[in-house]
Write a protein that holds these residues in place. Structure first.
Motif, short mmCIF file in Angstrom:
data_model
loop_
_atom_site.label_atom_id
_atom_site.label_comp_id
_atom_site.label_asym_id
_atom_site.label_seq_id
_atom_site.Cartn_x
_atom_site.Cartn_y
_atom_site.Cartn_z
N PHE A 46 0.51 -1.33 -0.16
CA PHE A 46 -0.45 0.26 -0.20
C PHE A 46 0.69 1.35 -0.23
CE2 PHE A 46 -2.51 3.10 2.86
CZ PHE A 46 -3.74 3.09 1.75
N ARG A 47 2.48 1.00 0.62
CA ARG A 47 2.45 2.13 0.70
C ARG A 47 3.96 3.35 -0.32
NH1 ARG A 47 7.50 1.43 5.26
NH2 ARG A 47 8.14 2.92 4.25
N TYR A 48 3.41 1.82 -0.92
CA TYR A 48 4.62 2.66 -2.54
C TYR A 48 3.41 1.89 -3.69
CZ TYR A 48 8.45 1.91 0.92
OH TYR A 48 9.52 2.21 2.14
N LEU A 50 2.65 1.26 10.24
CA LEU A 50 2.81 3.00 10.22
C LEU A 50 2.86 3.50 9.27
CD1 LEU A 50 4.99 2.75 13.74
CD2 LEU A 50 3.15 4.21 13.52
N ALA A 51 3.90 3.55 8.36
CA ALA A 51 4.34 4.40 7.41
C ALA A 51 2.93 3.94 6.18
CB ALA A 51 5.22 3.54 6.54
N ALA A 52 2.03 3.26 6.41
CA ALA A 52 1.31 3.85 5.13
C ALA A 52 0.30 4.27 6.16
CB ALA A 52 0.05 1.73 5.66
N MET A 53 0.01 4.31 7.36
CA MET A 53 -1.04 5.21 8.11
C MET A 53 -0.21 6.57 7.90
SD MET A 53 -0.45 4.36 12.11
CE MET A 53 -2.24 5.19 12.72
N LYS A 54 0.71 6.60 8.08
CA LYS A 54 1.41 7.94 7.88
C LYS A 54 0.38 8.96 6.28
CE LYS A 54 4.87 7.80 11.60
NZ LYS A 54 6.21 7.51 12.56
N LEU A 55 1.26 8.27 6.00
CA LEU A 55 1.35 8.24 4.46
C LEU A 55 -0.59 8.57 4.00
CD1 LEU A 55 2.06 8.16 0.87
CD2 LEU A 55 0.75 6.06 0.73
N ALA A 56 -1.72 7.94 4.78
CA ALA A 56 -2.57 8.19 4.62
C ALA A 56 -2.69 9.56 5.43
CB ALA A 56 -3.45 7.17 5.13
N SER A 64 2.76 3.47 18.99
CA SER A 64 2.70 4.15 18.13
C SER A 64 1.72 4.08 16.99
CB SER A 64 4.07 4.02 17.45
OG SER A 64 5.18 3.23 18.02
N VAL A 65 1.01 3.00 17.47
CA VAL A 65 -0.23 3.42 15.67
C VAL A 65 -1.47 4.07 16.99
CG1 VAL A 65 -2.01 1.69 15.21
CG2 VAL A 65 0.17 1.06 13.72
N ALA A 66 -1.43 3.67 18.09
CA ALA A 66 -2.86 3.95 18.04
C ALA A 66 -2.46 5.58 19.07
CB ALA A 66 -2.58 3.21 20.42
N ARG A 67 -1.35 5.82 18.46
CA ARG A 67 -1.28 7.52 18.53
C ARG A 67 -1.57 8.02 17.57
NH1 ARG A 67 4.35 7.98 21.14
NH2 ARG A 67 4.43 5.82 21.19
N GLU A 68 -0.72 7.73 17.19
CA GLU A 68 -0.90 8.43 15.19
C GLU A 68 -2.13 8.49 14.89
OE1 GLU A 68 1.24 9.57 13.30
OE2 GLU A 68 2.91 9.31 14.59
N ALA A 69 -3.01 7.24 15.29
CA ALA A 69 -4.67 7.75 14.65
C ALA A 69 -5.71 8.17 15.65
CB ALA A 69 -5.47 6.08 15.19
N THR A 70 -6.14 8.79 14.74
CA THR A 70 -7.84 9.77 15.54
C THR A 70 -8.35 8.80 15.61
OG1 THR A 70 -8.18 9.63 12.69
CG2 THR A 70 -9.13 11.14 14.23
N ASP A 71 -9.06 7.40 15.88
CA ASP A 71 -9.88 6.68 16.10
C ASP A 71 -8.99 5.58 16.99
OD1 ASP A 71 -12.53 8.47 15.84
OD2 ASP A 71 -12.01 7.91 13.59
N VAL A 72 -9.16 5.24 18.31
CA VAL A 72 -8.37 3.56 18.33
C VAL A 72 -9.77 2.48 18.46
CG1 VAL A 72 -7.37 2.70 19.51
CG2 VAL A 72 -7.01 5.31 18.89
N PHE A 73 -9.34 1.19 18.65
CA PHE A 73 -9.87 0.14 19.11
C PHE A 73 -9.19 -0.51 19.45
CE2 PHE A 73 -12.18 -3.80 19.71
CZ PHE A 73 -13.71 -3.45 19.22
#
Ligand code: AGP
Length: 609
Positions: free
Chosen positions: A331-333, A357-363, A380-389
């Motif tokens: 996805f990231r590339y 993490l890279a994919a979410m940063k790109l998005a 890191s994923v939890a902290r970068e996200a807008t919403d977390v489950f």
């Protein structure tokens, strides 16, 4: 993946660090090392290729006494596993020592510059440039030298640094690689993950990217990348160290397979209010925002990706939103179409997987909203996200993901139901029926686990096979993919999953006399088609083991062996059909004498690309 532990306090640092590193073994490693500041002219250190026990035995003969130190378990990226490439790395006169988790992308250019300036390198690692840079920039102030050094670095790094001129100090840095700080009574810890310090304290700081920790004179200060002091919130870890140990099972994997009934319950029940309406407190998407979503991607790696395949099915069926699923590293590339109307759902047990993490940063950089499904609070994923489950599966230690996967499926069902309610694409009767059925899954999984001995005896018959296949259609094909990954990952049997309808387009050529073929048959509308596929492979000599609903009596007439599982709504069957396949993988690994929890060449958490 590499593990870091550091200590400053009154205890014998060697004991604390070795104990901590042993709790990080699940991350995967090939060597281990330790450095202790003994208030002498040079830093004392020891590092050994192989298991932590090799280092421990060495230290029994030559203990490193002292109360300040850093330790490391290495998972090789630059340079083979060897004593020399192990961490810590020291500067030439042995006065500064560094441990590092991550990858320094520009290390070649830094290395050339340092060599031109007269520095000599002992190892093949990227990490060694860090300690020589520290040496270059050190002018009496350790923290200043660290700041100047990290300005030169590109890539991912969590660092622990000690230096002879600073006998009671430790400096740590976090950038894209996980690092936490444990807060004791006049003692401090740094670690890559919580289990390493739980024996000593439950109070932690989760560091943000770019933060620098300075432990000195029994106090701790945290600074951001611009050297501004940061007031960190102390978090209390509420899970028990017992939860991170084997609780009497031979392997973490088996324990975690048995944790599933509880993990399913925890992930679901804590989110149902008294009216049995789903409350996703950390997902703040309103009905209007959801209506505005133009495109949904699910992006993840490995088992988490396989969970995403089921997630797509659930969201499309219940909430009637089209979804695309992609592997994060692709996805990231792939220059994906992303705009402000895109919702990206990322799935990651550890919350630290580099590609995810890279994919979410790109998005995010293109304006997408990011919803994360993760098992690790503060990751890191939890902290970068807008919403977390958060899946409440508890710590997963075995490399093979089991309870995290089933908890991720529960997460997807709940998110799909929540979206469906908001979009009014589900009737309240169907909604209530599905909630009841999800609730009953916990008990049904427990029933499947009761049949583990029958599964073990099936595995005994096929354990010496060179290859095996999983077949399925629809949601059963999703289970087949996860099952094949699990079996190959820990048994090293070459295993592939095929969509059963594809057989005659090429793959059936692989079937030979005696080839074990597992057929997943839980989807009522596809069961007859699967029976035809079973006959096709049997006619070519396959040994067929079916995994089927208990009501499907036809299956046992055509298959050589059948693992019957309880009934649930077809949409929910992947949770049930996966459990026997986890046991198949577990017993195959055990019977073949493999290290079940730490399969070769693999790491629990893939924090580098
Ligand atoms: C699963 O058994 C694997 N070991 C692996 O595929 C794993 O699911 C993958 O690396 C993703 O990890 P994550 O969920 O921590 O992001």
């Amino acid at each position: 993946m590499c593990g870091i532990v550091g200590y400053v306090g009154k205890r014998n640092a060697e004991d604390v660090i070795i104990e901590g590193l042993s709790k990080l073994e699940y991350r995967g490693y090939d060597s281990a090392g330790i450095a202790i500041n003994q208030n002498k002219d040079t830093i004392a250190y020891a590092k050994k290729k192989g298991r932590l026990s090799i280092l421990e035995n060495f230290l029994k003969e030559m203990p490193l006494l002292g109360q300040v130190g850093i330790g490391h378990t290495r998972w090789a990226t630059h340079g083979e596993p060897s004593d020399c490439n192990s961490h810590p790395h020291l500067n030439e006169n042995g006065t500064i020592a560094v441990v590092h988790n991550g990858i320094i992308e520009n290390y070649m250019e830094i290395k050339e510059m340092l060599i031109a300036e007269g520095y000599t390198f002992k190892s093949e690692t990227d990490t060694e440039v860090i300690v020589h840079l520290l040496d270059k920039y050190y002018k009496g102030d350790l923290i200043e030298a660290v700041y100047t050094t990290i300005k030169q670095l590109r890539g991912a790094y969590a660092l622990g640094v000690v230096a002879v001129n600073h006998p009671d100090e430790l400096v740590a840095v976090r950038k894209e690689s996980p690092l936490i700080v444990g807060l004791g009574d006049e003692e401090f810890f740094i670690a890559s993950d919580v289990p390493a310090i739980l024996k000593y304290t439950r109070k932690v700081y989760f560091l943000e990217n770019g933060e620098v920790v300075h432990i000195k004179d029994h106090t701790i200060k945290v600074y951001d990348e611009n050297k501004n002091k940061v007031d960190k919130e102390v978090k209390t870890i509420d899970w028990d160290i017992e939860a991170a140990s084997k609780s009497g099972y031979d392997y973490f994997m088996l324990k975690e397979i048995y944790d599933q009934p509880q993990a399913i319950k925890d992930t679901l029940l804590r989110r149902l209010d008294k009216n049995r309406i789903i409350r996703l407190d950390d997902i703040r998407m309103t009905k209007e925002q959801l209506e505005d979503v133009g495109k949904v991607y699910i992006v993840a790696c490995g088992t988490a990706y396989n969970a995403g395949l089921v997630g797509k099915y659930a969201i499309e069926k219940l909430a009637q939103i089209p979804v695309e699923v992609d592997i994060a590293s692709e996805f990231r590339y792939s220059d994906p179409f992303i705009d402000e109307k895109t919702l990206l759902i990322v799935v990651s047990q550890s919350g630290e997987t580099a590609d995810t993490l890279a994919a979410m940063k790109l998005a995010k950089s293109k304006g997408a909203r990011v919803l994360a499904i993760t098992n690790v609070v503060g990751s890191s994923v939890a902290r970068e996200a807008t919403d977390v489950f958060y899946t409440w599966a508890g710590p997963e230690i075995a490399v093979a993901s089991t309870k995290a996967y089933t908890a991720q499926l529960v997460a997807f069902y709940m998110i799909a139901l929540d979206f469906a309610l908001k979009r009014t694409t589900i009737s309240s009767d169907k909604y209530n029926e599905l909630i009841d059925k999800i609730e009953s899954l916990s008990e049904l999984v427990a029933q499947i686990l009761d049949g583990k001995e029958a599964i073990r005896s099936i595995v005994k018959d096929i354990k010496d096979t060179k290859s095996a296949f999983y077949l399925g259609r629809g949601l059963d094909y999703m289970t087949a993919q996860e099952a094949a990954l699990k079996l190959k990952e820990i048994s090293y049997i070459y295993t592939e999953a095929f969509a059963a309808g594809e057989l005659k387009h090429g793959t059936i050529a692989l079937i030979e006399k005696g080839t074990p073929v597992f057929c997943v048959v839980t989807q009522d509308n596809l069961a007859e088609k699967m029976i035809s596929n079973i006959k096709e492979v049997k006619a070519r000599g396959a040994f067929v083991i079916a995994i089927a609903k208990s009501s499907n009596l036809e299956i046992s007439k055509v298959a050589d062996d059948t693992i019957y599982i309880p009934e649930a709504d077809d949409l929910l069957m992947p949770i049930l059909s996966t459990v026997p396949t986890q046991l198949v993988a577990y017993y195959a690994s055990l019977e073949r004498g493999n290290d079940v929890d730490k399969p070769r060449n693999l790491a629990k958490s893939v924090t580098v690309e």
